[in-house]
Each structure stands twice: as structure tokens, then as C-alpha cells.
Motif scaffolding. Structure first.
Motif, PDB file in Angstrom:
ATOM      1  N   MET A   1      29.961  50.333  53.799  1.00  0.00           N
ATOM      2  CA  MET A   1      29.983  48.919  54.051  1.00  0.00           C
ATOM      3  C   MET A   1      31.323  48.549  54.670  1.00  0.00           C
ATOM      4  O   MET A   1      32.204  48.085  53.978  1.00  0.00           O
ATOM      5  CB  MET A   1      29.782  48.167  52.756  1.00  0.00           C
ATOM      6  N   LEU A   2      31.453  48.770  55.929  1.00  0.00           N
ATOM      7  CA  LEU A   2      32.756  48.634  56.568  1.00  0.00           C
ATOM      8  C   LEU A   2      33.342  47.232  56.483  1.00  0.00           C
ATOM      9  O   LEU A   2      34.530  47.068  56.254  1.00  0.00           O
ATOM     10  CB  LEU A   2      32.651  49.047  58.031  1.00  0.00           C
ATOM     11  N   PHE A   3      32.538  46.226  56.703  1.00  0.00           N
ATOM     12  CA  PHE A   3      33.094  44.888  56.830  1.00  0.00           C
ATOM     13  C   PHE A   3      32.775  43.971  55.658  1.00  0.00           C
ATOM     14  O   PHE A   3      33.592  43.161  55.261  1.00  0.00           O
ATOM     15  CB  PHE A   3      32.591  44.242  58.121  1.00  0.00           C
ATOM     16  N   ILE A   4      31.577  44.071  55.125  1.00  0.00           N
ATOM     17  CA  ILE A   4      31.154  43.200  54.039  1.00  0.00           C
ATOM     18  C   ILE A   4      30.850  44.063  52.826  1.00  0.00           C
ATOM     19  O   ILE A   4      30.048  44.984  52.905  1.00  0.00           O
ATOM     20  CB  ILE A   4      29.918  42.377  54.447  1.00  0.00           C
ATOM     21  N   HIS A   5      31.476  43.753  51.722  1.00  0.00           N
ATOM     22  CA  HIS A   5      31.319  44.543  50.509  1.00  0.00           C
ATOM     23  C   HIS A   5      30.403  43.806  49.541  1.00  0.00           C
ATOM     24  O   HIS A   5      30.343  42.578  49.545  1.00  0.00           O
ATOM     25  CB  HIS A   5      32.687  44.808  49.886  1.00  0.00           C
ATOM     26  N   PRO A   6      29.704  44.543  48.679  1.00  0.00           N
ATOM     27  CA  PRO A   6      28.782  43.892  47.744  1.00  0.00           C
ATOM     28  C   PRO A   6      29.495  42.895  46.836  1.00  0.00           C
ATOM     29  O   PRO A   6      30.650  43.095  46.465  1.00  0.00           O
ATOM     30  CB  PRO A   6      28.227  45.044  46.916  1.00  0.00           C
ATOM     31  N   MET A   7      28.782  41.852  46.519  1.00  0.00           N
ATOM     32  CA  MET A   7      29.305  40.826  45.629  1.00  0.00           C
ATOM     33  C   MET A   7      29.414  41.410  44.214  1.00  0.00           C
ATOM     34  O   MET A   7      28.764  42.376  43.879  1.00  0.00           O
ATOM     35  CB  MET A   7      28.327  39.646  45.608  1.00  0.00           C
ATOM     36  N   TRP A   8      30.230  40.803  43.410  1.00  0.00           N
ATOM     37  CA  TRP A   8      30.353  41.218  42.017  1.00  0.00           C
ATOM     38  C   TRP A   8      29.012  40.981  41.331  1.00  0.00           C
ATOM     39  O   TRP A   8      28.324  40.005  41.592  1.00  0.00           O
ATOM     40  CB  TRP A   8      31.433  40.401  41.325  1.00  0.00           C
ATOM     41  N   ASP A   9      28.656  41.858  40.400  1.00  0.00           N
ATOM     42  CA  ASP A   9      27.406  41.689  39.669  1.00  0.00           C
ATOM     43  C   ASP A   9      27.469  40.475  38.758  1.00  0.00           C
ATOM     44  O   ASP A   9      26.503  39.734  38.627  1.00  0.00           O
ATOM     45  CB  ASP A   9      27.104  42.947  38.846  1.00  0.00           C
ATOM     46  N   ASN A  10      28.614  40.261  38.149  1.00  0.00           N
ATOM     47  CA  ASN A  10      28.778  39.184  37.196  1.00  0.00           C
ATOM     48  C   ASN A  10      30.267  38.885  37.073  1.00  0.00           C
ATOM     49  O   ASN A  10      31.097  39.711  37.423  1.00  0.00           O
ATOM     50  CB  ASN A  10      28.203  39.637  35.833  1.00  0.00           C
ATOM     51  N   GLU A  11      30.583  37.733  36.552  1.00  0.00           N
ATOM     52  CA  GLU A  11      31.983  37.391  36.323  1.00  0.00           C
ATOM     53  C   GLU A  11      32.633  38.349  35.327  1.00  0.00           C
ATOM     54  O   GLU A  11      33.829  38.575  35.373  1.00  0.00           O
ATOM     55  CB  GLU A  11      32.108  35.953  35.821  1.00  0.00           C
ATOM     56  N   SER A  12      31.853  38.928  34.452  1.00  0.00           N
ATOM     57  CA  SER A  12      32.398  39.909  33.505  1.00  0.00           C
ATOM     58  C   SER A  12      32.963  41.104  34.247  1.00  0.00           C
ATOM     59  O   SER A  12      33.983  41.659  33.848  1.00  0.00           O
ATOM     60  CB  SER A  12      31.312  40.384  32.540  1.00  0.00           C
ATOM     61  N   GLN A  13      32.303  41.513  35.300  1.00  0.00           N
ATOM     62  CA  GLN A  13      32.784  42.656  36.081  1.00  0.00           C
ATOM     63  C   GLN A  13      34.064  42.296  36.828  1.00  0.00           C
ATOM     64  O   GLN A  13      35.043  43.036  36.808  1.00  0.00           O
ATOM     65  CB  GLN A  13      31.705  43.105  37.064  1.00  0.00           C
ATOM     66  N   ARG A  14      34.064  41.136  37.474  1.00  0.00           N
ATOM     67  CA  ARG A  14      35.226  40.723  38.267  1.00  0.00           C
ATOM     68  C   ARG A  14      36.449  40.476  37.378  1.00  0.00           C
ATOM     69  O   ARG A  14      37.528  41.030  37.610  1.00  0.00           O
ATOM     70  CB  ARG A  14      34.900  39.454  39.065  1.00  0.00           C
ATOM     71  N   ILE A  15      36.278  39.665  36.357  1.00  0.00           N
ATOM     72  CA  ILE A  15      37.405  39.341  35.481  1.00  0.00           C
ATOM     73  C   ILE A  15      37.818  40.559  34.667  1.00  0.00           C
ATOM     74  O   ILE A  15      39.001  40.769  34.412  1.00  0.00           O
ATOM     75  CB  ILE A  15      37.070  38.132  34.583  1.00  0.00           C
ATOM     76  N   GLY A  16      36.842  41.388  34.285  1.00  0.00           N
ATOM     77  CA  GLY A  16      37.163  42.608  33.563  1.00  0.00           C
ATOM     78  C   GLY A  16      38.037  43.530  34.388  1.00  0.00           C
ATOM     79  O   GLY A  16      38.988  44.129  33.880  1.00  0.00           O
ATOM     80  N   MET A  17      37.728  43.654  35.678  1.00  0.00           N
ATOM     81  CA  MET A  17      38.565  44.483  36.555  1.00  0.00           C
ATOM     82  C   MET A  17      39.971  43.900  36.654  1.00  0.00           C
ATOM     83  O   MET A  17      40.954  44.626  36.628  1.00  0.00           O
ATOM     84  CB  MET A  17      37.944  44.611  37.938  1.00  0.00           C
TER      85      MET A  17
END
Length: 124
Positions: free
Chosen positions: A1-17
């Protein structure tokens, strides 16, 4: 995915990272920004090539211009994948079924789950 990357599955994943390792989260965020800029560069480059073909005269050496946006896209992909490798070193895992992020911090497992307003209990 060179230009557009998959969205976070959930806020738990994003904030957890982000809670697991802020530097890795920043590398990921900047990688997504670089990917977006690469996509814009691709659109501008293709537009320039079409304009040149219609009004100026297309030269076969213009195909080399496409190396710039694709190079930016590769840099973006490397940044995003590097961020995931960084947090995996700290034991970051995301449970897609339960939507819980967990990682190891100081020898103990830390878990994070994002709770929306409707999920919280009101103590007042």
C-alpha cells in the motif's frame, strides 16, 4: 500500500500503539503523511505528463518522473512497516475480536481498551 494505508481497526489499536511507544506512533503518523504527499505528487506528475503530451511534446525520458512519487510511496511504506516492527519488539498485540491492545512494559502485561461514552459508568 504505497500511498494509502489501512485505517485503524479501532481506537483501542491506535491509542494502544501510542501508549506502547510514542516514537513508533509518530513514525507511523509521519509515514501516513508522507504517503499522502506521495499520492499528491503522483497526481501532479501524471497531470504534468498529460499536459506535456498535449501542448509541449512528450519525451520518453519523462517516464522517469514517475520514480519520484513511487519513491516517496516506498519511503512511506517503509516508515509504516517500521513502526509496526518497533511496537512488536515491545510485545504489542491487538485482539481484533475483543478490541483490546496489550504490550509488555516493565515485565508486566499492560492492556488497553477504548471505552466510548455509552460504555462508561457514571459515578456521580
Amino acid at each position: 500500500m504505497l500511498f494509502i494505508h489501512p485505517m485503524w481497526d479501532n481506537e483501542s489499536q491506535r491509542i494502544g500503539m501510542r501508549k506502547c511507544w510514542k516514537t513508533a506512533y509518530l513514525v507511523h503518523a509521519y509515514g501516513e503523511l508522507v504517503g499522502f504527499l506521495g499520492l499528491l505528487t503522483l497526481l501532479i506528475t501524471v497531470g504534468y505528463m498529460v499536459y506535456s503530451a498535449i501542448f509541449v511534446g512528450f519525451r520518453h525520458s519523462m517516464w522517469w518522473l514517475l520514480c519520484v512519487p513511487f519513491g516517496i510511496g516506498i519511503i512511506s511504506e517503509v516508515m509504516v512497516q517500521t513502526s509496526w516492527v518497533m511496537v512488536e519488539r515491545r510485545g504489542f498485540e491487538y485482539d481484533y475480536r475483543n478490541r483490546v491492545s496489550s504490550w509488555v512494559e516493565g515485565g508486566q502485561t499492560v492492556s488497553y481498551r477504548y471505552a466510548q461514552e455509552s460504555d462508561r459508568t457514571d459515578a456521580s
